[in-house]
Design an enzyme around this catalytic site. Structure first.
Site, PDB file in Angstrom:
ATOM      1  N   GLY A   5      -1.107  -9.696   5.462  1.00  0.00           N
ATOM      2  CA  GLY A   5      -0.238  -8.978   4.456  1.00  0.00           C
ATOM      3  C   GLY A   5       0.399  -9.659   3.475  1.00  0.00           C
ATOM      4  N   TYR A  53      -2.488  -7.353   8.290  1.00  0.00           N
ATOM      5  CA  TYR A  53      -1.629  -7.864   9.401  1.00  0.00           C
ATOM      6  C   TYR A  53      -1.360  -9.156   9.204  1.00  0.00           C
ATOM      7  CZ  TYR A  53      -0.620  -8.995  14.172  1.00  0.00           C
ATOM      8  OH  TYR A  53      -0.262  -9.218  15.536  1.00  0.00           O
ATOM      9  N   CYS A  54       0.236  -9.225   9.512  1.00  0.00           N
ATOM     10  CA  CYS A  54       0.779 -10.867   9.467  1.00  0.00           C
ATOM     11  C   CYS A  54       0.447 -11.718   8.078  1.00  0.00           C
ATOM     12  CB  CYS A  54       0.156 -11.591  10.825  1.00  0.00           C
ATOM     13  SG  CYS A  54       1.188 -13.178  11.171  1.00  0.00           S
ATOM     14  N   LEU A  55      -0.103 -12.820   8.382  1.00  0.00           N
ATOM     15  CA  LEU A  55      -0.552 -13.707   7.097  1.00  0.00           C
ATOM     16  C   LEU A  55      -1.576 -12.778   6.188  1.00  0.00           C
ATOM     17  CD1 LEU A  55      -0.533 -16.237   5.259  1.00  0.00           C
ATOM     18  CD2 LEU A  55      -2.373 -17.156   7.078  1.00  0.00           C
TER      19      LEU A  55
END
Length: 598
Positions: A337, A333-335
């Site tokens: 990823g 998720y987010c960073l």
């Protein structure tokens, strides 16, 4: 105005403030004022460099003024258009004052909760004030679009001008907010005294943020982050949690979740009814999650290389030891990823791509050539100021990052709470999501310097030149199946930019678009039946073409995504108990690292 509003805001019966409550609030106010003065004095004497360029607004608006001066005819046309719009508003306001039905000249954008009180529409004076403000804000935004500026300067001017207009909203003023006026009459002004005391209390703290005031808190491991499990591995950067099974058999292939660094992992394990990780466990998966360390100065030199090799890959090694399985599903998720994308490329370069059966990047970016309003913070002067701050401290404070995210969503995360706590003196509703948001984590200096310059500013992850542990990273070399999940109202990772991830990798990619925003879109349990999601032709040439042909589905995106997961198609084995495999249990979930606060 009073005559006009006899049945509205000013119909509230003025009341005298309770003497005992007034005395209590005044005593509290005096103590908070003293603390605020001491805190302001300490900040003024602090030798540490600011984490931002204080001259950025002045430089941006100077460039903006020069750009406008170079296009006088366009500016003149904007002025003429503005005059017509104001004349239209004045005519509409006068007509309504005479009791005539009129259509609004301008209305709030969808999702703007500042003007949700009925008085903003039902009472002519407040409606006229609201429309005048919205029209001025719209005209300033149009003027910004008129100026010919480079993308970086344009992003700064756009951000600072919107920040100014957000601050000037009549909803933030006790004299022009109808709810504040009504509350002041009803309490004899005690709400404003209590609100001032709340403001001084926040100014006396270290965070520099509006403190959420709620009646009910949460307790880690009891009412939040309560899914049963054990920490089975740890190093300087992380603890690895393995969750206890809730089914007799589990899918053979394990799943490792990689969260971002800026917030703690339990966004994905909030209260049990909304826990993404618990849902995966209940669906029959053996689930592991990284709980990143909340660093101090001793981890200042842990950079991007370390978070990939000592972080994601070390966690993968531990999962293999704990389960004996040669491959796994990576979910991020987010960073997190972005870290997973780098990890996939590194494994491909090492000939170890088979260790990952599938990867999922949720609300994540790998191409940072266009990042919208976040471009306002990646200029050379901004990076130099930030790097000087990092060199001084060795890390960035969690509340400094929280201030940045709050500034981007100021109306929801700054001005909304400010109105609630400073003008209305009301407590907020208990929220597991906001409680988690307040529990942010630090990030080491070396990582942020690597990420800010190499990834954000120079975009090396997509354009080439990024090396990890001495190996050049090439996303096109990644043949692992990659699932991309984005959210339609995401303010951090624009879904149209996230859609471009489909073209970044060399293997098969799939795309799902969920409803809602960056955090709320992620936490969407099937039992809630909220938001909906879209699926479409993943070979569409661009995001708009994809959406035009996409089908909308009701409910949560979780089940549709899980059906595509490689691990959900694997054979099943007897359930795995944490600590009884190749790694012993260290301590119960959620572990020590997630409890560290500064």
């Amino acid at each position: 105005m009073t005559a006009m509003d006899r049945k509205g805001v000013f119909s509230a019966t003025p009341a005298a403030a309770d003497p005992a409550e007034t005395a209590r609030v005044l005593a509290e106010l005096a103590a908070n004022a003293s603390n605020a003065v001491r805190a302001a004095h300490a900040r003024a004497l602090s030798p540490q460099p600011l984490p931002y360029d204080p001259f950025a607004p002045a430089k941006a608006f100077t460039a903006f003024q020069m750009a406008l001066m170079s296009r006088p005819l366009d500016v003149m046309q904007r002025q003429m258009d503005a005059a017509q719009e104001w004349a239209q508003l004045w005519t509409s306001t006068a007509s309504r004052a005479l009791g005539l039905e009129t259509e609004p000249v301008v209305t709030p954008q969808r999702g703007d909760r500042r003007f949700s009180s009925p008085a903003w529409s039902e009472e002519p004076a407040f409606d006229a004030l609201k429309q005048a403000y919205l029209l001025a804000a719209q005209q300033l935004a149009d003027l910004v679009e008129t100026a010919e500026l480079d993308p970086e300067t344009h992003a700064k001017v756009d951000f600072f001008s919107r920040s100014l207009m957000n601050a000037l909203s009549p909803s933030n003023n006790p004299l022009t907010n109808p709810d504040a006026v009504r509350k002041t009459l009803e309490t004899g002004g005690l709400n404003l005294l209590q609100g001032l005391s709340n403001l001084l209390e926040d100014l006396g703290g270290e965070r520099g943020l509006v403190k959420r005031r709620v009646q009910e808190a949460f307790e880690l491991g009891e009412t939040i982050a309560a899914t049963p499990g054990q920490v089975v591995f740890e190093n300087d950067l992380l603890q690895l949690i393995q969750y206890a099974p809730s089914t007799e058999q589990v899918f053979k292939r394990p799943l490792l979740f990689v969260p971002p660094l800026v917030n703690k992992y339990y966004l994905f394990d909030l209260t049990p009814r909304s826990s993404f990780l618990k849902w995966l466990v209940d669906e029959g998966h053996t689930v592991f999650v990284i709980s990143w360390a909340n660093p101090d100065e001793t981890l200042r030199d842990k950079g991007l290389d370390a978070y990939v090799t000592e972080g994601v890959i070390a966690a993968m090694d531990a999962v293999q030891k704990a389960t004996g399985e040669a491959d796994l599903d990576l979910v991020s998720y987010c960073l997190g990823g972005t870290l997973v994308a780098i990890t996939l490329a590194l494994l491909a370069a090492r000939g170890e791509a088979g260790r990952v059966a599938s990867a999922t990047l949720i609300a994540s970016l790998v191409d940072f050539s266009e990042i919208g309003e976040w471009s306002a913070f990646r200029g050379e002067d901004d990076l130099r100021a930030f790097e000087a701050h990092l060199d001084h401290k060795g890390y960035v404070e969690a509340h400094d990052l929280a201030r940045l995210f709050s500034a981007v969503r100021a109306n929801d995360l700054i001005w909304g709470p400010a109105v609630s706590h400073y003008l209305l003196a009301e407590e907020g509703r208990p929220s597991d999501l906001l409680w988690w948001f307040d529990d942010a984590a630090r990030i080491p200096a070396r990582f942020l310097k690597d990420y800010g310059r190499k990834v954000l500013r120079e975009n090396r992850l997509t354009e080439g030149g990024l090396t990890i542990d001495g190996t050049t990273i090439d996303l096109k070399a990644v043949k692992t199946p990659v699932h991309i999940v984005a959210f339609k109202d995401d303010h951090v990772s624009s879904w149209r930019r996230t859609f471009e991830n489909l073209k970044a990798f060399g293997g098969k990619t799939r795309f799902i678009l969920g409803g809602s925003g960056h955090n709320a879109g992620m936490i969407n349990p099937p039992s809630a039946g909220k938001h909906g999601f879209w699926t479409g032709d993943d070979k569409a040439p661009d995001a708009d073409a994809w959406f035009a042909g996409a089908a909308k589905h009701e409910g949560s995106w979780w089940p549709a995504w899980r059906e595509r997961l490689a691990g959900a198609k694997a054979a099943k084995v007897d359930a795995r108990t944490p600590g009884e495999g190749g790694l012993p249990a260290i301590e119960p979930a959620p572990g020590r690292y997630v409890r560290v606060r500064y």
